[in-house]
Structure formats: C-alpha cells, structure tokens
Design an enzyme around this catalytic site. Structure first.
Site, PDB file in Angstrom:
ATOM      1  N   GLY A  26       0.832  -1.204   0.000  1.00 16.18           N
ATOM      2  CA  GLY A  26       0.000   0.000   0.000  1.00 16.18           C
ATOM      3  C   GLY A  26       0.862   1.247   0.000  1.00 16.18           C
ATOM      4  N   GLY A  97      -5.836  -3.781  -0.888  1.00 12.51           N
ATOM      5  CA  GLY A  97      -4.906  -4.299  -1.897  1.00 12.51           C
ATOM      6  C   GLY A  97      -5.135  -5.771  -2.178  1.00 12.51           C
ATOM      7  N   GLU A 103      -0.194 -11.318   3.834  1.00 11.46           N
ATOM      8  CA  GLU A 103      -0.235 -10.295   4.896  1.00 11.46           C
ATOM      9  C   GLU A 103      -0.534 -10.940   6.250  1.00 11.46           C
ATOM     10  OE1 GLU A 103      -2.808  -7.011   4.037  1.00 11.46           O
ATOM     11  OE2 GLU A 103      -1.605  -6.352   2.335  1.00 11.46           O
TER      12      GLU A 103
HETATM   13  C1  5RP Z   1      -3.347  -3.734   1.659  1.00  9.45           C
HETATM   14  C2  5RP Z   1      -3.652  -3.059   2.942  1.00  9.45           C
HETATM   15  C3  5RP Z   1      -3.137  -1.668   3.117  1.00  9.45           C
HETATM   16  O1  5RP Z   1      -2.217  -1.687   4.147  1.00  9.45           O
HETATM   17  C4  5RP Z   1      -4.277  -0.756   3.437  1.00  9.45           C
HETATM   18  O2  5RP Z   1      -5.195  -0.778   2.352  1.00  9.45           O
HETATM   19  C5  5RP Z   1      -3.796   0.692   3.667  1.00  9.45           C
HETATM   20  O3  5RP Z   1      -3.278   1.198   2.476  1.00  9.45           O
HETATM   21  P1  5RP Z   1      -2.661   2.660   2.400  1.00  9.45           P
HETATM   22  O4  5RP Z   1      -1.395   2.658   3.180  1.00  9.45           O
HETATM   23  O5  5RP Z   1      -2.445   2.874   0.931  1.00  9.45           O
HETATM   24  O6  5RP Z   1      -3.677   3.639   2.972  1.00  9.45           O
HETATM   25  O7  5RP Z   1      -4.279  -3.598   3.819  1.00  9.45           O
HETATM   26  O8  5RP Z   1      -3.948  -4.992   1.617  1.00  9.45           O
END
Ligand code: 5RP
Length: 225
Positions: A26, A97, A103
C-alpha cells in the site's frame, strides 16, 4: 511530508541492525520501504526483508533491499504495514490491496506487528467505512456469498476498473466485498469467516497488531496492544 510519509519514516527509524523485516503493501508501506532502503544505503543499516505482495517485492528489489523468498522463512522480527480501519482494541481491517494471505501469515509470524496509520483510519467498529474483503476459492464464491447472506451479509465480487473484469488475487482467488450489520462484533465475524468453507482469507486482523503508530498533528503516537 504527508502523514503517511511521516509515520513510515518514524517506523523505519525504529528498525535495528540484523532485523528480518516483513514489508506490507500500500501507499504507507511504500514510504516505509523507501525509507528503509535509504537507511540501508546511506546509514549502513543491515536488514533483510520479506514481502507481503509481488508489488512490494518488486519495489524492494528495485531499491536493492535484500529480499528473501517467502517460502524460505518461518519467523520474522517485525512486520510493518498500513491498515484501512483500526478499532480501539486494535482489531484491523485490511485488504483494499486484496492479497491477504501473505499479509496475515507475516502478521502471525512476526514477533512484532506495527500498524502505520493516520487518525482517519480510526473507527469504532470494523466495517464502519469499508466493506470486508473476503478472498474465496473461485469455484466457491456463490456458496460462500450465500452462507454470508444468511448471516446478514450483503455484497458482491470485487470488479477491476476495466469493463466486466473481476479482481483476481496472486493465488487465483476472487474477492467478495461484504458489509454486515454495524452491531456485529468483529471477533464474532472473524470466527465466522475463519469457519466458513471456501473462504481462503479475510481482512479482519484480530489480536495480531502489537502496536499502532498513528500521526497526530506533527507527531507520531504509539499505542501498544
Ligand atoms: C493492503 C492493505 C493496506 O495496508 C491498506 O489498504 C492501507 O493502504 P494505504 O497505506 O495505501 O492507505 O491492507 O492490503
């Protein structure tokens, strides 16, 4: 420097020599990867990394971070990633994402899991701002959707921005984005999803974060689990 960059830089300063670091995915994770790479090349920080996604792996490699194969590790020192929602008891919603499997494995394999957010990510309950991403076996999506609808869920398969395209994860899963009644406890929902056949993984991270690092004005405040 924006909030995501500030909290990412703060986290990168906390990384110590010799650590094996899990890289999230992200925009916040990207800032962290960049600062970690800068510390390695300019400050001589000695780290190795493993990535939660192909995208972050490519970024880490392009910045010459020593990247280990996911299958070669069974434990890491720290996992650093963003989140979409964080409740007061540090339950997280992740997965915009969508590659949730790696994760959650890294979050579980880590001694420490630092979650990097700004205060807009704080919520009273999981699902306050986003639907819950649920990775499903492709052939099981109708059955999983039906099961979750009987539990009060509403939603559909995630679409790509292209016409008629479906989002497919790195491992071939489809993604259901489901909303549930706001009163439904996230721990109950976590257990329900864990016990639903056909669900590969989902975006509720319960009892995994060890610290939330959150920007407040020009500072970063750490909340420990
Ligand atoms: C990806 C995630 C990301 O960490 C979450 O969407 C936050 O993203 P960003 O840092 O772009 O705000 O869970 O799977």
């Amino acid at each position: 420097m924006n909030d995501k960059e500030r909290v990412a830089h703060y986290a990168a300063q906390k990384i110590k020599d010799g650590m094996l670091v899990g890289l999230g995915t992200g925009s916040t994770a990207n800032y962290f990867i960049e600062e970690l790479a800068r510390r390695r090349s300019e400050d001589g920080l000695c780290v190795r990394v493993v990535s939660s996604s192909v995208v972050s792996a490519v970024k880490a490699q392009s910045l010459q971070l020593p990247l280990l194969g996911f299958e070669s590790i069974n434990h890491i020192d720290v996992y650093v990633d963003g989140a979409d929602e964080v409740t007061p008891d540090l339950t997280l919603l992740k997965g915009r994402g969508f590659d949730l499997v790696r994760e959650k494995l890294l979050a579980r394999a880590a001694d420490e899991f630092w979650v990097l957010i700004d205060s807009s990510k704080r919520v009273d309950y999981i699902g306050a701002n986003y639907a819950i991403p649920i990775e499903v076996m492709p052939f099981a999506w109708q059955m999983v959707k039906h099961t979750l609808e009987l539990l009060g869920g509403r939603g559909n398969l995630r679409q790509t921005t292209h016409k008629d395209g479906l989002v497919v994860s790195s491992y071939g899963s489809l993604v259901l984005d489901m909303t549930f009644e706001s009163g439904l406890d996230s721990q109950v929902l976590n257990n329900l999803l864990n016990n639903t056949p056909g669900v590969v993984e989902h975006g509720i991270f319960h009892n995994l974060a060890t610290a939330v690092l959150c920007t407040v004005d020009d500072d970063v405040v750490e909340q420990l689990a």
